[in-house]
Design a protein around this motif. Structure first.
Motif, short mmCIF file in Angstrom:
data_model
loop_
_atom_site.label_atom_id
_atom_site.label_comp_id
_atom_site.label_asym_id
_atom_site.label_seq_id
_atom_site.Cartn_x
_atom_site.Cartn_y
_atom_site.Cartn_z
N PHE A 392 0.69 -1.00 -0.49
CA PHE A 392 0.33 -0.08 -0.11
C PHE A 392 0.79 1.43 -0.17
O PHE A 392 2.27 1.03 0.56
CB PHE A 392 -1.39 0.31 0.93
CG PHE A 392 -1.97 -0.80 1.23
CD1 PHE A 392 -2.87 -1.37 0.06
CD2 PHE A 392 -2.33 -1.49 2.49
CE1 PHE A 392 -4.70 -2.58 0.03
CE2 PHE A 392 -3.30 -3.21 2.81
CZ PHE A 392 -4.00 -3.10 1.29
N HIS A 393 0.14 2.45 -0.99
CA HIS A 393 0.94 3.03 -0.27
C HIS A 393 -0.21 4.05 0.01
O HIS A 393 -1.18 4.53 -0.47
CB HIS A 393 1.83 4.01 -1.95
CG HIS A 393 2.18 5.50 -1.49
ND1 HIS A 393 1.61 6.09 -2.28
CD2 HIS A 393 3.48 5.79 -1.41
CE1 HIS A 393 2.45 7.52 -2.10
NE2 HIS A 393 3.59 6.84 -1.41
N ARG A 394 0.14 5.19 1.04
CA ARG A 394 -0.74 6.08 1.46
C ARG A 394 0.00 7.23 1.43
O ARG A 394 0.73 8.05 1.91
CB ARG A 394 -0.60 5.83 3.34
CG ARG A 394 -1.05 4.68 3.74
CD ARG A 394 -1.16 4.20 5.00
NE ARG A 394 -1.78 2.64 5.47
CZ ARG A 394 -1.45 2.15 5.83
NH1 ARG A 394 -0.05 1.62 4.58
NH2 ARG A 394 -1.74 0.62 5.47
N GLU A 395 -1.16 7.87 0.60
CA GLU A 395 -0.44 9.51 0.32
C GLU A 395 -0.69 10.40 1.29
O GLU A 395 -2.10 10.62 1.84
CB GLU A 395 -1.34 9.72 -1.16
CG GLU A 395 -1.11 8.96 -2.28
CD GLU A 395 -2.50 8.55 -2.94
OE1 GLU A 395 -2.14 8.07 -4.27
OE2 GLU A 395 -3.35 9.60 -3.00
N THR A 396 -0.27 11.57 1.45
CA THR A 396 -0.35 12.74 2.32
C THR A 396 0.11 13.78 1.49
O THR A 396 0.46 13.71 0.47
CB THR A 396 1.31 13.09 3.82
OG1 THR A 396 1.73 12.70 3.16
CG2 THR A 396 0.74 11.10 4.52
N ARG A 432 -7.09 1.59 -6.24
CA ARG A 432 -7.44 3.06 -5.25
C ARG A 432 -8.56 1.73 -4.15
O ARG A 432 -10.01 1.58 -4.57
CB ARG A 432 -8.27 3.86 -5.91
CG ARG A 432 -7.95 4.81 -4.24
CD ARG A 432 -8.16 6.26 -5.18
NE ARG A 432 -7.00 6.99 -5.20
CZ ARG A 432 -5.79 7.69 -4.70
NH1 ARG A 432 -5.77 8.11 -3.81
NH2 ARG A 432 -5.02 7.93 -6.04
N ASN A 436 -6.90 8.06 0.12
CA ASN A 436 -6.01 8.39 0.53
C ASN A 436 -4.72 6.72 0.35
O ASN A 436 -3.26 6.75 0.66
CB ASN A 436 -5.51 9.04 1.07
CG ASN A 436 -6.20 10.68 1.36
OD1 ASN A 436 -6.23 11.36 0.07
ND2 ASN A 436 -6.32 11.08 2.67
N LYS A 437 -5.44 5.46 -0.29
CA LYS A 437 -5.03 4.57 0.00
C LYS A 437 -4.42 4.16 -1.39
O LYS A 437 -5.46 3.42 -1.71
CB LYS A 437 -5.20 3.98 0.64
CG LYS A 437 -4.45 2.69 1.67
CD LYS A 437 -5.60 2.15 3.03
CE LYS A 437 -4.83 0.32 3.42
NZ LYS A 437 -4.55 0.42 4.47
#
Length: 459
Positions: A392-396, A432, A436-437
Motif C-alpha cells: 500500500f502507498h498512503r498518500e499525504t 485505490r 488516500n490509500k
C-alpha cells in the motif's frame, strides 16, 4: 426515469413493507385490430411508445385476452388524437388501430434497488447511497458508513430482493486485518441465512471457502489474471501468501509447478480442497507456514526435489484422448491417457507476495536465501527469480500519488537490504482502496547482492 413512474415515498419506513409500493398511472394504449400489423405499428409509432424499464411494453388487453396492447407515453391522450405523432394519427385513420385508455399498475417488482432506496431513506443521506457491493458466490459484502447503519436492514433486504443470485448480505464491522493477522474481519449478517461458505468461479477455476474465515477480494480478479499471465508452463512459482489459491490453482492449470503457502489454517484447508477440486495436485503443493520461514525453506526443498531421481521428472496425468461412444458400446477398448513426464526446474522463476499490508517486511527473508546455490545460475541459463510484492502507498499532503514509485522502492530496499534496479522495477497501480490509500504491485528481479549476501547484512 420520469417522476411519474418512480415509486411512492415513505421516509419513515423502518421495516421493509413491499405492499406499500403500489402505483396506478393513467395512460393510453394502442389496440391493434390485426396481429399481422403489430410489427408495422411498433416501427412507425416508435416515437409514441412507452419506454420505461421493467414495464412491459405489450401487456394483455384486460378486456380482450389474450390480445396485446401497445402502451403509449403519458403525453399521448386517447381522447385527443392531436397529442400523438403524425404516423400514429395516420394508422388510426386507416383503421389499423385505435387508442384506448389504460391504467398501468406498478408494484415493488417494477422498481430497482436505487429507486426503492431513494424513496425510503432520509433526504440528508441520499447524496451517496450505498449502491455497490462486493460479491462472493451467493454472498453480498457491504462496507456501510456510519450514516447508513440505522438503515442497514432496509438496505440489505432490498439488495436481497433485487439481486436473485444473492442469498446472504453481510456488513464489514472493521477494516481488514484490524484484529486478525489472517486478513479476516468481523462481520454481521444483515439479511438471509447465516451461510458464509461460498463458491466462486475465477480464471476457469472453482473456489470454495468460508468468506468469514479467509481473505478473498473479488475486485482483485484482474490482478490475479495479470500475474498468472506472467507464468510459463514448466516454470516453478512460490506463492508465499496464497490464501485459498487465486494465483496458485490457475497456475497449476497452466502446468506451472507451485509451492503455495498460507499461515491461516482455514485458508490452508480451503487451498487443499481447491487444489483437489480443480485437479491440479500434480502441480500445486500446499503449505501452512510462516511466510518468512517458507521463503527460505522452499528454495532448498524445491532444489532437493529437482535433484531427486524419484521425483524429477514429475509424472503428471496424460492429456485427454478422444472417446468414441460407438466403439464403447461395441465393446471395443478405449484409449486411456498416458502419464507424462515433465522436468522440474532447479528453482522458482517467480515469488508472489500478495499481503499488501506487510508483504514488503518479509523481503528480508531473501537475504542470503541462495547462499551455497550460486552454481544454479552460473551458466546464465537460469536467472534469479522475479519478485511480485503487493503493498500500500498512503498518500499525504506532502507525499501524494506522484511519490508512489519513489516511496515504494524505498520500502523495498529498506527490507531487502540492497538496491533494486529502478528502471527494471515495474510498479503497477492495482486499485485505490481508500481516498488516500492505493494498492500497488512491484515486480523486480531479486538482486544477486541480496540472494548471495550474508543473512542479516544490510546496505
Amino acid at each position: 426515469m420520469s417522476r411519474l413512474f418512480l415509486p411512492p415515498i415513505n421516509r419513515a419506513m423502518k421495516v421493509l413493507d413491499r405492499s406499500f409500493f403500489q402505483k396506478s398511472i393513467p395512460l393510453s394504449a394502442a389496440q391493434i385490430f390485426q396481429p399481422k400489423d403489430i410489427s408495422r405499428v411498433r416501427k412507425e409509432c416508435a416515437s409514441d411508445l412507452l419506454r420505461v424499464k421493467r414495464v412491459e411494453l405489450m401487456p394483455e388487453d384486460p378486456e380482450n385476452k389474450p390480445k396485446k396492447l401497445l402502451l403509449l407515453r403519458p403525453e399521448v391522450k386517447a381522447n385527443d388524437l392531436s397529442t400523438a405523432s403524425a404516423a400514429t394519427q395516420e394508422l388510426v385513420r386507416a383503421n389499423i388501430m385505435e387508442l384506448i385508455p389504460y391504467t398501468l399498475h406498478m408494484n415493488y417488482t417494477n422498481w430497482n434497488y436505487d429507486e426503492i432506496i431513494q424513496s425510503i431513506l432520509p433526504t440528508d443521506v441520499l447524496d451517496d447511497i450505498p449502491g455497490a457491493f462486493a460479491q462472493a458466490g451467493h454472498l453480498a459484502h457491504l462496507n456501510l458508513r456510519a450514516a447508513y447503519l440505522p438503515y442497514k436492514s432496509l438496505i440489505a433486504q432490498v439488495i436481497l430482493d433485487k439481486n436473485p443470485q444473492i442469498r446472504t448480505v453481510v456488513n464489514k464491522l472493521e477494516d481488514v486485518g484490524t484484529t486478525s493477522i489472517f486478513r479476516t474481519f468481523p462481520m454481521e449478517i444483515l439479511a438471509g441465512p447465516n451461510d458464509t461458505t461460498v463458491e466462486v468461479k475465477e480464471s476457469n477455476c472453482t473456489f470454495t471457502f468460508d468468506f468469514a474465515k479467509v481473505y478473498w477480494n473479488t475486485r482483485l480478479s484482474h490482478e490475479h489474471e495479470r500475474i498468472i499471465a506472467e507464468f510459463k508452463p514448466g516454470e516453478a512459482v512460490c506463492d508465499v501468501m496464497a490464501g485459498v489459491g487465486p494465483f496458485a490453482v490457475p497456475a497449476g492449470k497452466k502446468e506451472v509447478f507451485v509451492y503455495a503457502n498460507d499461515l491461516n489454517p482455514n485458508s490452508f484447508s480451503a487451498l487443499q480442497e481447491n487444489i483437489k477440486r480443480n485437479k491440479v495436485s500434480a502441480f500445486v503443493t500446499p503449505h501452512n507456514q510462516d511466510g518468512r520461514e517458507f521463503i527460505r525453506s522452499s528454495i532448498k526443498n524445491f532444489y532437493s526435489l529437482h535433484l531427486s531421481p524419484s521425483s524429477n521428472p514429475a509424472v503428471v496425468p496424460g492429456l485427454p484422448v478422444k472417446f468414441s461412444r460407438t466403439k464403447a458400446l461395441q465393446g471395443i477398448p478405449q484409449p486411456t491417457p498416458e502419464p507424462r513426464k515433465i522436468p522440474i526446474p532447479p528453482t522458482f522463476a517467480h515469488f508472489v507476495m500478495n499481503l499488501p499490508a506487510s508483504a514488503v517486511e518479509f523481503l528480508d527473508a531473501f537475504r542470503g536465501c541462495y547462499l551455497g546455490l550460486e552454481h544454479i545460475f552460473e551458466d546464465g541459463k537460469i536467472q534469479l527469480p522475479l519478485i511480485h510484492v503487493h503493498t500500500f502507498h498512503r498518500e499525504t499532503l506532502e507525499r501524494g500519488e506522484e511519490f508512489a514509485r519513489e516511496d515504494t522502492l524505498e520500502e523495498i530496499e529498506k527490507y531487502l537490504g540492497c538496491k533494486v534496479g529502478n528502471k527494471e522495477t515495474e510498479i503497477v497501480d492495482v486499485r485505490r482502496v481508500a481516498p488516500n490509500k492505493v494498492m500497488y504491485c512491484a515486480s523486480f528481479r531479486l538482486p544477486a547482492e541480496a540472494a548471495f549476501g550474508e543473512v542479516g547484512e544490510r546496505m
